[in-house]
Design a protein around this motif. Structure first.
Motif, PDB file in Angstrom:
ATOM      1  N   ARG A 132       0.862  -1.206   0.000  1.00  0.00           N
ATOM      2  CA  ARG A 132       0.000   0.000   0.000  1.00  0.00           C
ATOM      3  C   ARG A 132       0.882   1.234   0.000  1.00  0.00           C
ATOM      4  NH1 ARG A 132      -2.766  -2.617   5.064  1.00  0.00           N
ATOM      5  NH2 ARG A 132      -0.552  -3.024   5.250  1.00  0.00           N
ATOM      6  N   TYR A 133       0.595   2.122  -0.959  1.00  0.00           N
ATOM      7  CA  TYR A 133       1.500   3.240  -1.151  1.00  0.00           C
ATOM      8  C   TYR A 133       1.593   4.158   0.068  1.00  0.00           C
ATOM      9  CZ  TYR A 133       3.903   7.199  -3.106  1.00  0.00           C
ATOM     10  OH  TYR A 133       4.805   8.203  -3.313  1.00  0.00           O
ATOM     11  N   PRO A 134       0.488   4.570   0.724  1.00  0.00           N
ATOM     12  CA  PRO A 134       0.621   5.472   1.880  1.00  0.00           C
ATOM     13  C   PRO A 134       1.470   4.848   2.981  1.00  0.00           C
ATOM     14  CG  PRO A 134      -1.661   5.349   1.162  1.00  0.00           C
ATOM     15  CD  PRO A 134      -0.920   4.306   0.400  1.00  0.00           C
ATOM     16  N   TYR A 135       1.320   3.546   3.213  1.00  0.00           N
ATOM     17  CA  TYR A 135       2.119   2.859   4.234  1.00  0.00           C
ATOM     18  C   TYR A 135       3.593   2.848   3.838  1.00  0.00           C
ATOM     19  CZ  TYR A 135      -2.150   1.099   6.480  1.00  0.00           C
ATOM     20  OH  TYR A 135      -3.344   0.993   7.123  1.00  0.00           O
ATOM     21  N   PHE A 136       3.791   2.620   2.567  1.00  0.00           N
ATOM     22  CA  PHE A 136       5.156   2.579   2.051  1.00  0.00           C
ATOM     23  C   PHE A 136       5.834   3.941   2.262  1.00  0.00           C
ATOM     24  CE2 PHE A 136       8.052   3.325  -1.564  1.00  0.00           C
ATOM     25  CZ  PHE A 136       8.926   2.274  -1.393  1.00  0.00           C
ATOM     26  N   ARG A 137       5.083   4.998   1.983  1.00  0.00           N
ATOM     27  CA  ARG A 137       5.630   6.349   2.136  1.00  0.00           C
ATOM     28  C   ARG A 137       5.928   6.630   3.614  1.00  0.00           C
ATOM     29  NH1 ARG A 137       2.148  11.054  -0.408  1.00  0.00           N
ATOM     30  NH2 ARG A 137       0.774  10.356   1.234  1.00  0.00           N
ATOM     31  N   ASN A 138       5.017   6.225   4.492  1.00  0.00           N
ATOM     32  CA  ASN A 138       5.244   6.412   5.929  1.00  0.00           C
ATOM     33  C   ASN A 138       6.503   5.700   6.395  1.00  0.00           C
ATOM     34  OD1 ASN A 138       3.098   8.040   6.356  1.00  0.00           O
ATOM     35  ND2 ASN A 138       1.702   6.411   7.021  1.00  0.00           N
ATOM     36  N   LEU A 139       6.716   4.535   5.821  1.00  0.00           N
ATOM     37  CA  LEU A 139       7.902   3.751   6.171  1.00  0.00           C
ATOM     38  C   LEU A 139       9.174   4.547   5.875  1.00  0.00           C
ATOM     39  CD1 LEU A 139       8.522   0.643   6.874  1.00  0.00           C
ATOM     40  CD2 LEU A 139       8.981   0.445   4.441  1.00  0.00           C
ATOM     41  N   LEU A 140       9.189   5.167   4.712  1.00  0.00           N
ATOM     42  CA  LEU A 140      10.349   5.963   4.327  1.00  0.00           C
ATOM     43  C   LEU A 140      10.488   7.194   5.220  1.00  0.00           C
ATOM     44  CD1 LEU A 140      10.215   5.779   0.437  1.00  0.00           C
ATOM     45  CD2 LEU A 140      12.129   5.120   1.862  1.00  0.00           C
ATOM     46  N   VAL A 141       9.356   7.821   5.533  1.00  0.00           N
ATOM     47  CA  VAL A 141       9.387   9.012   6.398  1.00  0.00           C
ATOM     48  C   VAL A 141       9.965   8.646   7.762  1.00  0.00           C
ATOM     49  CG1 VAL A 141       7.931  10.689   7.619  1.00  0.00           C
ATOM     50  CG2 VAL A 141       7.503  10.189   5.204  1.00  0.00           C
ATOM     51  N   LYS A 142       9.533   7.515   8.311  1.00  0.00           N
ATOM     52  CA  LYS A 142      10.029   7.082   9.629  1.00  0.00           C
ATOM     53  C   LYS A 142      11.530   6.804   9.588  1.00  0.00           C
ATOM     54  CE  LYS A 142       5.826   5.064  11.502  1.00  0.00           C
ATOM     55  NZ  LYS A 142       5.060   3.829  11.628  1.00  0.00           N
ATOM     56  N   ALA A 143      11.957   6.112   8.539  1.00  0.00           N
ATOM     57  CA  ALA A 143      13.392   5.811   8.412  1.00  0.00           C
ATOM     58  C   ALA A 143      14.176   7.102   8.274  1.00  0.00           C
ATOM     59  CB  ALA A 143      13.627   4.922   7.204  1.00  0.00           C
ATOM     60  N   ASN A 144      13.586   8.056   7.589  1.00  0.00           N
ATOM     61  CA  ASN A 144      14.227   9.353   7.422  1.00  0.00           C
ATOM     62  C   ASN A 144      14.442  10.015   8.787  1.00  0.00           C
ATOM     63  OD1 ASN A 144      15.195  10.545   5.166  1.00  0.00           O
ATOM     64  ND2 ASN A 144      13.432  11.871   4.811  1.00  0.00           N
ATOM     65  N   LEU A 145      13.371  10.019   9.580  1.00  0.00           N
ATOM     66  CA  LEU A 145      13.440  10.641  10.904  1.00  0.00           C
ATOM     67  C   LEU A 145      14.479   9.937  11.766  1.00  0.00           C
ATOM     68  CD1 LEU A 145       9.647  11.255  11.645  1.00  0.00           C
ATOM     69  CD2 LEU A 145      11.426  12.991  11.294  1.00  0.00           C
ATOM     70  N   GLN A 146      14.470   8.624  11.695  1.00  0.00           N
ATOM     71  CA  GLN A 146      15.408   7.808  12.465  1.00  0.00           C
ATOM     72  C   GLN A 146      16.851   8.187  12.127  1.00  0.00           C
ATOM     73  OE1 GLN A 146      14.675   5.775  14.767  1.00  0.00           O
ATOM     74  NE2 GLN A 146      15.845   3.852  14.705  1.00  0.00           N
ATOM     75  N   SER A 147      17.090   8.343  10.838  1.00  0.00           N
ATOM     76  CA  SER A 147      18.433   8.675  10.381  1.00  0.00           C
ATOM     77  C   SER A 147      18.852  10.049  10.891  1.00  0.00           C
ATOM     78  CB  SER A 147      18.479   8.634   8.855  1.00  0.00           C
ATOM     79  OG  SER A 147      19.743   8.973   8.396  1.00  0.00           O
ATOM     80  N   VAL A 148      17.918  11.010  10.797  1.00  0.00           N
ATOM     81  CA  VAL A 148      18.221  12.381  11.230  1.00  0.00           C
ATOM     82  C   VAL A 148      18.446  12.417  12.738  1.00  0.00           C
ATOM     83  CG1 VAL A 148      17.281  14.727  11.394  1.00  0.00           C
ATOM     84  CG2 VAL A 148      17.023  13.418   9.276  1.00  0.00           C
ATOM     85  N   ARG A 149      17.590  11.670  13.497  1.00  0.00           N
ATOM     86  CA  ARG A 149      17.725  11.630  14.965  1.00  0.00           C
ATOM     87  C   ARG A 149      19.117  11.152  15.382  1.00  0.00           C
ATOM     88  NH1 ARG A 149      12.586   8.893  15.654  1.00  0.00           N
ATOM     89  NH2 ARG A 149      11.007  10.506  15.863  1.00  0.00           N
ATOM     90  N   ARG A 150      19.683  10.273  14.581  1.00  0.00           N
ATOM     91  CA  ARG A 150      20.998   9.742  14.921  1.00  0.00           C
ATOM     92  C   ARG A 150      22.124  10.616  14.390  1.00  0.00           C
ATOM     93  NH1 ARG A 150      20.228   3.204  14.793  1.00  0.00           N
ATOM     94  NH2 ARG A 150      18.304   3.247  15.987  1.00  0.00           N
ATOM     95  N   GLY A 151      21.739  11.781  13.923  1.00  0.00           N
ATOM     96  CA  GLY A 151      22.756  12.744  13.515  1.00  0.00           C
ATOM     97  C   GLY A 151      23.260  12.569  12.096  1.00  0.00           C
ATOM     98  N   HIS A 152      22.542  11.721  11.312  1.00  0.00           N
ATOM     99  CA  HIS A 152      22.944  11.531   9.922  1.00  0.00           C
ATOM    100  C   HIS A 152      22.078  12.413   9.015  1.00  0.00           C
ATOM    101  CE1 HIS A 152      25.358   8.269  11.274  1.00  0.00           C
ATOM    102  NE2 HIS A 152      24.316   7.571  11.706  1.00  0.00           N
ATOM    103  N   PRO A 153      22.548  12.656   7.801  1.00  0.00           N
ATOM    104  CA  PRO A 153      21.711  13.426   6.867  1.00  0.00           C
ATOM    105  C   PRO A 153      20.462  12.625   6.497  1.00  0.00           C
ATOM    106  CG  PRO A 153      23.713  12.660   5.779  1.00  0.00           C
ATOM    107  CD  PRO A 153      23.841  12.283   7.219  1.00  0.00           C
ATOM    108  N   PRO A 154      19.387  13.303   6.035  1.00  0.00           N
ATOM    109  CA  PRO A 154      18.171  12.581   5.655  1.00  0.00           C
ATOM    110  C   PRO A 154      18.458  11.555   4.553  1.00  0.00           C
ATOM    111  CG  PRO A 154      17.899  14.960   5.340  1.00  0.00           C
ATOM    112  CD  PRO A 154      19.299  14.741   5.795  1.00  0.00           C
ATOM    113  N   LEU A 155      17.761  10.425   4.636  1.00  0.00           N
ATOM    114  CA  LEU A 155      17.937   9.391   3.611  1.00  0.00           C
ATOM    115  C   LEU A 155      17.335   9.824   2.284  1.00  0.00           C
ATOM    116  CD1 LEU A 155      16.860   6.239   5.619  1.00  0.00           C
ATOM    117  CD2 LEU A 155      19.166   6.825   4.873  1.00  0.00           C
TER     118      LEU A 155
END
Lengths: 245, 485
Positions: B401-424
């Protein structure tokens, strides 16, 4: 370049390969030039002199279907029609033929004869493309000014076969270019490149020569814009002559 | 004397005559070359196995007419009229539709009840019969042909493969390729004719390969395809005509290989791609079915067959052959290897280089979007291996499902930024890869996901992460299939 731009729409059409006559009629993917000549002649009401007449087109449809049509295969006959004194000149039997057809075809035709606008506004014969029963309607007729541009996209059209090296896509097809009515409808054929998906020129994948100059393409400025490019138009003639785009 | 004109059946005949003469260019043919093949046809067309096979090409011709069985002189007269017409006088007022030369002043029949120079269904497949006026200008039945054109058309069956009881004639806008196919089929036909005659068989044996596989396999044998410098040569396309002119039901199927598909195949022959591509091809051959003996040889290559559906079946092609996902409908079909494809087992076969060329050549994807897909795949692979985020990999792999898929990427993005890395993923590349217009998922977002996956898998395989997490991949493959069902 000032040209006549005509949009013609229909429900079905089909462009039979001329040498496949029996039982199965595959269609060309695009209308052959000889069909375009007949179409224009129908609007004008006469066979026109093809000298100097050039055309380009964009042909789109909503899908293909294989239909079965009944063709009465005719031969000359003699004698009299049954129960009458009328001479019997022809006889035939109904045969099922499989024919490939396009659904909801749409032709946008550009012709370098803006003076023919009135003929298309009031066509002499019934507007058809392909078979005589494939009736069309002109939904737009206008005279437009084409422009030249360094980039263009080409799609759903025929290109000169020489452009294959530049385009790097498409299918080479031999099509009837012109039927010579002065000589028993003698056919003249030419090889074209059929391009259906959108190809942008100059092509990143196409061949380049160091000495090659940047070429210009004729484009319709009113067409959809795609990253700065408009619909390119490859103009063809009905006589054996060099193509020009 | 002879030249290619672009008419498919005629050109194949010209190439056949040229190959029969042992020459490469029809311009080099001399009259004795025409005489040689005419003599061969006059001899072979009236006896088995060609006599019965020719009913596919020329039913009711003098070669096949059952009424001539007891009157060989009529058969001989017919052969003389069609095969010897190249030396005949020209007609003044009729022009050959194939060559533009004057038509032959010969009646192509042993009787004179048809006009001279006119060919009909018994001479050229899929024309109408004698006297039928449909599809001819002014009701003049038949088409005018020259003597050389008639000879070329009679040679057509020799330069075509016999597959499925039909002729397979292959044409191209590249003369070398027309010649290659006609010469290959001629050589094989002559071998099969001799074989049948030695065995006293009346039947022409058929090749092992299906017609589409045969077409691709023959194409790939062409020298033109095996040259390394493909980029500097003119592209060409191919159209195959699989036809029967049989009296029981004439039929024709046309198969197109546009130049982008041919160029892609030629490119896969170059050193950069050859190894991995050949592995992918080898895994697509038909497998022995139940009861097959040890001498089983495959007749069908599924990848070759699927080339004919491109680009319409591009998503399937990418998923099956490049991402190594099992084809659902092939499951349980013992002979179809695609049902057993497994990313877990074959991750080493995944190649971004091949995928990149597929996208450019076949799918016409612009360079910028391809680069965005590759870069996104690299970033996500780096994130997964450095964070060992199996959950993200799982979601990316299986989500439908596309909205879920997009949320997945958004969450991973946030996770990456929280750890001090640039956005995915940043907005512009994301839109370019997955969306067109605001909030409107691209119709092919799953294709885009598969493409990113190909790059991810390749990178994770190279980094060794997939090797360490092989069980996860096996579970995911099963899960993705279940979700799709």
């Amino acid at each position: 370049m000032r040209v006549l731009k005509v949009v013609a729409e229909g429900l079905t059409t089909s462009f039979r390969y001329p040498l496949f006559m029996l039982q199965v009629h595959p269609t060309f993917l695009m209308p052959p030039p000889a069909t375009i000549y007949g179409h224009i002649s129908s609007a004008l009401g006469e066979w026109f002199d093809p000298e100097g007449v050039r055309f380009a087109y964009h042909f789109h449809h909503d899908g293909t279907v294989r239909d079965i049509e009944h063709v009465i295969v005719l031969s000359a006959s003699t004698g009299k029609l049954k129960g009458t004194d009328y001479p019997k000149v022809l006889e035939g039997n109904v045969n099922p033929f499989e024919r490939d057809m396009f659904f909801r075809p749409r032709l946008t035709l550009y012709v370098n004869r803006p003076e023919w606008e009135s003929a298309f506004r009031s066509p002499r014969y019934a507007v058809a493309l392909g078979r005589s029963q494939d009736l069309f309607t002109y939904t737009s007729i206008e005279v437009v000014e084409l422009e030249q541009a360094e980039c263009a996209y080409f799609e759903n059209t025929i290109l000169p076969h020489e452009m294959a090296i530049e385009v790097q896509r498409g299918l080479a097809v031999l099509m009837p270019r012109f039927l010579d009515y002065a000589h028993n409808r003698r056919p003249h054929f030419q090889q074209y490149l059929v391009v259906t998906d959108r190809v942008r020129l100059p092509n990143e994948e196409g061949r380049r020569f160091a000495q090659e100059q940047q070429r210009l393409y004729w484009v319709d400025p009113a067409s959809e814009e795609d990253d700065g490019a408009h619909l390119g138009l490859a103009f063809h003639g009905f006589l054996e002559e060099a193509h020009a785009t | 004397m002879l030249r290619y004109t672009g008419h498919p059946l005629y050109d194949v005949g010209v190439a056949t005559i040229t190959a029969f003469a042992g020459k490469r260019d029809p311009a080099d043919l001399v009259e004795s070359d025409l005489e040689a093949i005419a003599t061969y046809m006059a001899r072979e067309y009236v006896r088995q196995p060609l006599k019965s096979f020719l009913t596919v090409a020329f039913p009711n011709s003098g070669f096949t007419q059952p009424a001539f069985e007891k009157t060989p002189e009529r058969r001989h007269a017919y052969a003389q009229s069609v095969l010897g017409a190249y030396g005949a006088l020209p007609l003044d007022d009729e022009t050959c539709i194939f060559t533009g030369e004057p038509a032959a002043a010969v009646i192509f029949k042993d009787r004179d009840d048809v006009p001279p120079g006119r060919a009909f269904r018994q001479h050229i497949p899929l024309l109408t019969g004698e006297g039928v006026i449909n599809f001819h200008p002014y009701g003049d039945a038949g088409v005018p042909v020259s003597g050389t054109a008639m000879l070329a058309l009679q040679a057509l069956p020799l330069g075509s493969a016999k597959v499925g009881g039909r002729l397979l004639a292959v044409h191209s806008d590249n003369e070398e390729i027309i010649y290659h196919f006609a010469a290959s089929f001629l050589e094989e036909n002559r071998r099969l004719i001799q074989l049948a005659q030695a065995e006293g068989s009346t039947k022409m044996p058929e090749p092992r390969l299906s017609y589409r596989t045969l077409l691709i396999a023959t194409l790939l044998n062409a020298q033109r395809m095996q040259r390394e410098a493909v980029a500097s040569e003119e592209p060409f396309s191919i159209t195959a005509y699989h036809l029967t002119n049989s009296g029981q039901g004439a039929d024709l199927s046309m198969y197109h290989l546009p130049s982008q598909v041919v160029s892609f195949l030629a490119e896969m022959f170059t050193a950069k791609y050859r190894g991995k591509w050949q592995t992918i091809v080898n895994r697509a051959w038909e497998r022995p079915g139940r009861g097959a003996g040890e001498d089983f040889e495959p007749g069908r290559n599924y990848l070759y067959e699927d080339l004919f559906g491109l680009p319409d079946n591009a998503r399937f092609f990418v998923r099956t052959y490049l991402l190594r996902e099992a084809a659902q409908y092939a499951r349980g079909r013992a002979q179809d290897p695609r049902g057993e494809y497994s990313l877990a087992e074959e991750a080493g076969m995944v190649s971004w280089d091949i995928t990149e060329r597929f996208l450019r050549r076949i799918m016409n994807v612009d360079k910028e979007r391809i680069e965005q897909i590759r870069a996104l795949g690299d970033r996500l692979a780096e994130y997964i291996s450095s964070e060992n985020d199996r959950g993200f990999f799982r979601g990316f792999f299986t989500e439908q499902r596309y909205p879920y898929f997009r949320n997945l990427l958004v969450k991973a993005n946030l996770q990456s930024v929280r750890r001090g890395h640039p956005p995915l993923v940043t907005l512009e590349p994301y839109i370019q890869v997955f969306e067109e217009g605001d909030e409107l998922a691209q119709a092919d977002w799953r294709l885009a996901r598969d493409l990113v996956l190909i790059r991810m898998v390749e990178r994770l395989y190279e980094a060794g992460w997939l090797g360490q997490n092989r069980e996860t991949l096996t579970e995911l493959t099963t899960e993705a299939e279940a979700t799709e069902r």
